[in-house]
Design a protein around this motif. Structure first.
Motif, PDB file in Angstrom:
ATOM      1  N   ASP A 161    -204.142 -41.993 -17.955  1.00 17.46           N
ATOM      2  CA  ASP A 161    -205.586 -42.218 -18.089  1.00 17.46           C
ATOM      3  C   ASP A 161    -206.199 -41.247 -19.086  1.00 17.46           C
ATOM      4  OD1 ASP A 161    -206.378 -44.293 -15.989  1.00 17.46           O
ATOM      5  OD2 ASP A 161    -205.174 -42.895 -14.809  1.00 17.46           O
ATOM      6  N   LEU A 162    -205.542 -40.136 -19.307  1.00 18.21           N
ATOM      7  CA  LEU A 162    -206.002 -39.156 -20.299  1.00 18.21           C
ATOM      8  C   LEU A 162    -204.761 -38.526 -20.910  1.00 18.21           C
ATOM      9  CD1 LEU A 162    -208.729 -36.385 -19.744  1.00 18.21           C
ATOM     10  CD2 LEU A 162    -206.721 -36.042 -21.181  1.00 18.21           C
ATOM     11  N   ILE A 163    -204.665 -38.606 -22.201  1.00 18.17           N
ATOM     12  CA  ILE A 163    -203.559 -37.933 -22.888  1.00 18.17           C
ATOM     13  C   ILE A 163    -204.147 -37.162 -24.064  1.00 18.17           C
ATOM     14  CG2 ILE A 163    -202.992 -39.970 -24.280  1.00 18.17           C
ATOM     15  CD1 ILE A 163    -199.979 -38.947 -23.919  1.00 18.17           C
ATOM     16  N   GLN A 164    -203.753 -35.913 -24.184  1.00 16.46           N
ATOM     17  CA  GLN A 164    -204.347 -35.046 -25.190  1.00 16.46           C
ATOM     18  C   GLN A 164    -203.299 -34.529 -26.165  1.00 16.46           C
ATOM     19  OE1 GLN A 164    -206.013 -31.442 -23.561  1.00 16.46           O
ATOM     20  NE2 GLN A 164    -204.091 -30.761 -22.697  1.00 16.46           N
ATOM     21  N   GLY A 165    -203.790 -34.115 -27.318  1.00 15.30           N
ATOM     22  CA  GLY A 165    -202.935 -33.463 -28.287  1.00 15.30           C
ATOM     23  C   GLY A 165    -202.875 -31.978 -28.004  1.00 15.30           C
ATOM     24  N   ASN A 166    -201.683 -31.448 -27.830  1.00 15.54           N
ATOM     25  CA  ASN A 166    -201.487 -30.024 -27.543  1.00 15.54           C
ATOM     26  C   ASN A 166    -201.216 -29.279 -28.847  1.00 15.54           C
ATOM     27  OD1 ASN A 166    -200.715 -27.489 -26.650  1.00 15.54           O
ATOM     28  ND2 ASN A 166    -198.775 -28.174 -25.779  1.00 15.54           N
ATOM     29  N   ARG A 167    -202.124 -28.367 -29.196  1.00 15.72           N
ATOM     30  CA  ARG A 167    -202.010 -27.606 -30.447  1.00 15.72           C
ATOM     31  C   ARG A 167    -201.077 -26.413 -30.331  1.00 15.72           C
ATOM     32  NH1 ARG A 167    -208.182 -26.084 -30.723  1.00 15.72           N
ATOM     33  NH2 ARG A 167    -207.742 -26.030 -28.477  1.00 15.72           N
ATOM     34  N   ILE A 168    -200.728 -26.022 -29.106  1.00 16.77           N
ATOM     35  CA  ILE A 168    -200.083 -24.717 -28.922  1.00 16.77           C
ATOM     36  C   ILE A 168    -198.712 -24.897 -28.284  1.00 16.77           C
ATOM     37  CG2 ILE A 168    -200.380 -22.389 -28.005  1.00 16.77           C
ATOM     38  CD1 ILE A 168    -203.355 -22.882 -27.932  1.00 16.77           C
ATOM     39  N   ARG A 169    -197.749 -25.319 -29.057  1.00 16.58           N
ATOM     40  CA  ARG A 169    -196.375 -25.381 -28.550  1.00 16.58           C
ATOM     41  C   ARG A 169    -195.736 -24.005 -28.610  1.00 16.58           C
ATOM     42  NH1 ARG A 169    -192.421 -28.270 -30.627  1.00 16.58           N
ATOM     43  NH2 ARG A 169    -193.110 -27.884 -32.749  1.00 16.58           N
ATOM     44  N   THR A 170    -196.050 -23.257 -29.673  1.00 21.11           N
ATOM     45  CA  THR A 170    -195.586 -21.877 -29.793  1.00 21.11           C
ATOM     46  C   THR A 170    -196.710 -21.049 -30.412  1.00 21.11           C
ATOM     47  OG1 THR A 170    -194.702 -22.067 -32.041  1.00 21.11           O
ATOM     48  CG2 THR A 170    -193.222 -22.680 -30.221  1.00 21.11           C
ATOM     49  N   ARG A 171    -196.673 -19.744 -30.194  1.00 22.81           N
ATOM     50  CA  ARG A 171    -197.681 -18.857 -30.781  1.00 22.81           C
ATOM     51  C   ARG A 171    -197.614 -18.912 -32.301  1.00 22.81           C
ATOM     52  NH1 ARG A 171    -196.920 -12.868 -29.103  1.00 22.81           N
ATOM     53  NH2 ARG A 171    -197.282 -13.852 -27.079  1.00 22.81           N
ATOM     54  N   GLN A 172    -196.399 -18.859 -32.840  1.00 16.98           N
ATOM     55  CA  GLN A 172    -196.236 -18.845 -34.293  1.00 16.98           C
ATOM     56  C   GLN A 172    -196.797 -20.120 -34.920  1.00 16.98           C
ATOM     57  OE1 GLN A 172    -194.045 -20.808 -36.344  1.00 16.98           O
ATOM     58  NE2 GLN A 172    -194.642 -19.683 -38.201  1.00 16.98           N
ATOM     59  N   GLU A 173    -196.540 -21.250 -34.285  1.00 10.47           N
ATOM     60  CA  GLU A 173    -197.000 -22.517 -34.837  1.00 10.47           C
ATOM     61  C   GLU A 173    -198.515 -22.595 -34.831  1.00 10.47           C
ATOM     62  OE1 GLU A 173    -196.715 -26.824 -33.010  1.00 10.47           O
ATOM     63  OE2 GLU A 173    -194.830 -26.335 -34.028  1.00 10.47           O
ATOM     64  N   ALA A 174    -199.133 -22.158 -33.737  1.00 14.28           N
ATOM     65  CA  ALA A 174    -200.589 -22.215 -33.644  1.00 14.28           C
ATOM     66  C   ALA A 174    -201.249 -21.302 -34.670  1.00 14.28           C
ATOM     67  CB  ALA A 174    -201.030 -21.839 -32.236  1.00 14.28           C
ATOM     68  N   LEU A 175    -200.760 -20.080 -34.774  1.00 18.29           N
ATOM     69  CA  LEU A 175    -201.380 -19.118 -35.688  1.00 18.29           C
ATOM     70  C   LEU A 175    -201.097 -19.452 -37.143  1.00 18.29           C
ATOM     71  CD1 LEU A 175    -200.715 -15.792 -33.746  1.00 18.29           C
ATOM     72  CD2 LEU A 175    -202.819 -17.142 -33.849  1.00 18.29           C
ATOM     73  N   SER A 176    -199.915 -20.006 -37.432  1.00 21.15           N
ATOM     74  CA  SER A 176    -199.607 -20.370 -38.815  1.00 21.15           C
ATOM     75  C   SER A 176    -200.456 -21.548 -39.278  1.00 21.15           C
ATOM     76  CB  SER A 176    -198.116 -20.716 -38.956  1.00 21.15           C
ATOM     77  OG  SER A 176    -197.783 -21.872 -38.214  1.00 21.15           O
ATOM     78  N   GLY A 177    -200.958 -22.327 -38.332  1.00 21.22           N
ATOM     79  CA  GLY A 177    -201.865 -23.415 -38.677  1.00 21.22           C
ATOM     80  C   GLY A 177    -203.270 -22.938 -38.970  1.00 21.22           C
ATOM     81  N   GLY A 178    -203.500 -21.649 -38.774  1.00 24.44           N
ATOM     82  CA  GLY A 178    -204.799 -21.076 -39.099  1.00 24.44           C
ATOM     83  C   GLY A 178    -205.703 -20.851 -37.908  1.00 24.44           C
ATOM     84  N   MET A 179    -205.209 -21.069 -36.668  1.00 25.61           N
ATOM     85  CA  MET A 179    -206.060 -20.846 -35.502  1.00 25.61           C
ATOM     86  C   MET A 179    -206.458 -19.370 -35.440  1.00 25.61           C
ATOM     87  SD  MET A 179    -205.300 -21.473 -31.415  1.00 25.61           S
ATOM     88  CE  MET A 179    -205.548 -23.251 -31.465  1.00 25.61           C
ATOM     89  N   PRO A 180    -207.757 -19.082 -35.338  1.00 34.70           N
ATOM     90  CA  PRO A 180    -208.191 -17.678 -35.243  1.00 34.70           C
ATOM     91  C   PRO A 180    -207.591 -16.999 -34.015  1.00 34.70           C
ATOM     92  CG  PRO A 180    -210.047 -19.123 -35.709  1.00 34.70           C
ATOM     93  CD  PRO A 180    -208.888 -20.020 -35.379  1.00 34.70           C
ATOM     94  N   TYR A 181    -207.302 -15.712 -34.147  1.00 37.29           N
ATOM     95  CA  TYR A 181    -206.678 -14.980 -33.052  1.00 37.29           C
ATOM     96  C   TYR A 181    -207.527 -15.026 -31.787  1.00 37.29           C
ATOM     97  CZ  TYR A 181    -202.969 -12.999 -35.959  1.00 37.29           C
ATOM     98  OH  TYR A 181    -201.854 -12.851 -36.745  1.00 37.29           O
ATOM     99  N   TYR A 182    -208.841 -14.869 -31.909  1.00 34.65           N
ATOM    100  CA  TYR A 182    -209.683 -14.859 -30.717  1.00 34.65           C
ATOM    101  C   TYR A 182    -209.627 -16.202 -30.001  1.00 34.65           C
ATOM    102  CZ  TYR A 182    -213.479 -17.569 -32.913  1.00 34.65           C
ATOM    103  OH  TYR A 182    -214.224 -18.557 -33.500  1.00 34.65           O
TER     104      TYR A 182
END
Length: 241
Positions: free
Chosen positions: A108-129
């Motif tokens: 009924d609800l399926i979402q996109g998960n941005r954070i599979r790993t710390r490195q992947e999330a931060l390398s995509g430009g996600m701010p540290y905070y």
């Protein structure tokens, strides 16, 4: 199945066209743009693209805009409604995959998960905070609800009509905390919720919760969770045929 793409736009004149172009062709005919009182040419760009656009004369905030679009999707007879940012932050080309899980009755609800790993999330430009705030809040919500989601704060989601019709949309907060409100409701009431990996990019045009508003967002998130004590959680619905 009638799938409506709810395209949330605020000052997105520079990114709207490439976001739309990246949406799978089969879904482009059912796009509804919600322009949240932009100060740029967002509405005109949408019209130039041949898209139906509703411009709010007063800024409704992210959750208010999403609530409005959800109601429009319900009125349009949507079986599935996809939430997508117009700032090209979340990868538009995968929304047909999310919609497919809902269309086939799995979730009924399926979402996109941005954070599979710390490195992947931060390398995509996600701010540290944002990364560490997401981690802390998600950890707490998983403990509270007995789940193991990679995150609870995605802005890329597909919803079933059943969920949207039953959810108390008017009770959800009009800020970005709307995401926690509807996710908490869905999990607590036994709706089937899941996630898939989602590529993201953080550029100068990307929307974001400002550092100063992060504590306010966290407070609303905790309030949303406290409305649904774990001992009152409903059993999950069975999969529809």
């Amino acid at each position: 199945m009638n799938t409506v793409v709810m395209l949330l736009a605020y000052n997105a004149e520079k990114t709207l066209a490439k976001t739309v172009q990246a949406i799978p062709e089969g879904l482009r005919k059912n796009i509804l743009v919600g322009d949240d009182s932009s100060s740029d040419r967002t509405s005109q760009v949408a019209k130039d693209l041949g898209l139906p656009v509703i411009r709010h004369e007063k800024n409704l905030n992210y959750g208010g805009n999403l609530r409005f679009l959800m109601k429009q999707a319900i009125s349009a007879g949507a079986d599935v409604a996809v939430e997508l940012h117009a700032d090209y932050q979340y990868e538009p080309s995968i929304i047909d995959l999310l919609a497919g899980f809902v269309e086939r009755g799995w979730y009924d609800l399926i979402q996109g998960n941005r954070i599979r790993t710390r490195q992947e999330a931060l390398s995509g430009g996600m701010p540290y905070y944002r990364y560490f705030g997401n981690r802390v809040l998600t950890f707490g919500q998983n403990l509270w609800f007995g789940t193991c989601f990679g995150e609870w704060h995605s802005g890329l989601r597909a919803y079933s009509r059943r969920l949207l019709v039953q959810a108390p949309l008017e009770e959800f907060h009009s800020s970005h905390a709307f995401a926690s409100d509807i996710m908490s409701f869905a999990v607590a009431r036994g709706f089937r919720v899941a996630e898939v990996p989602c590529p993201v990019r953080y550029e100068s045009e990307s929307s974001s919760v400002a550092p100063g508003n992060l504590f306010r967002y966290a407070w609303h998130t905790m309030r949303a969770a406290l409305r649904y004590p774990p001992w009152r959680r409903a059993r999950s619905f069975s999969r529809r045929a």
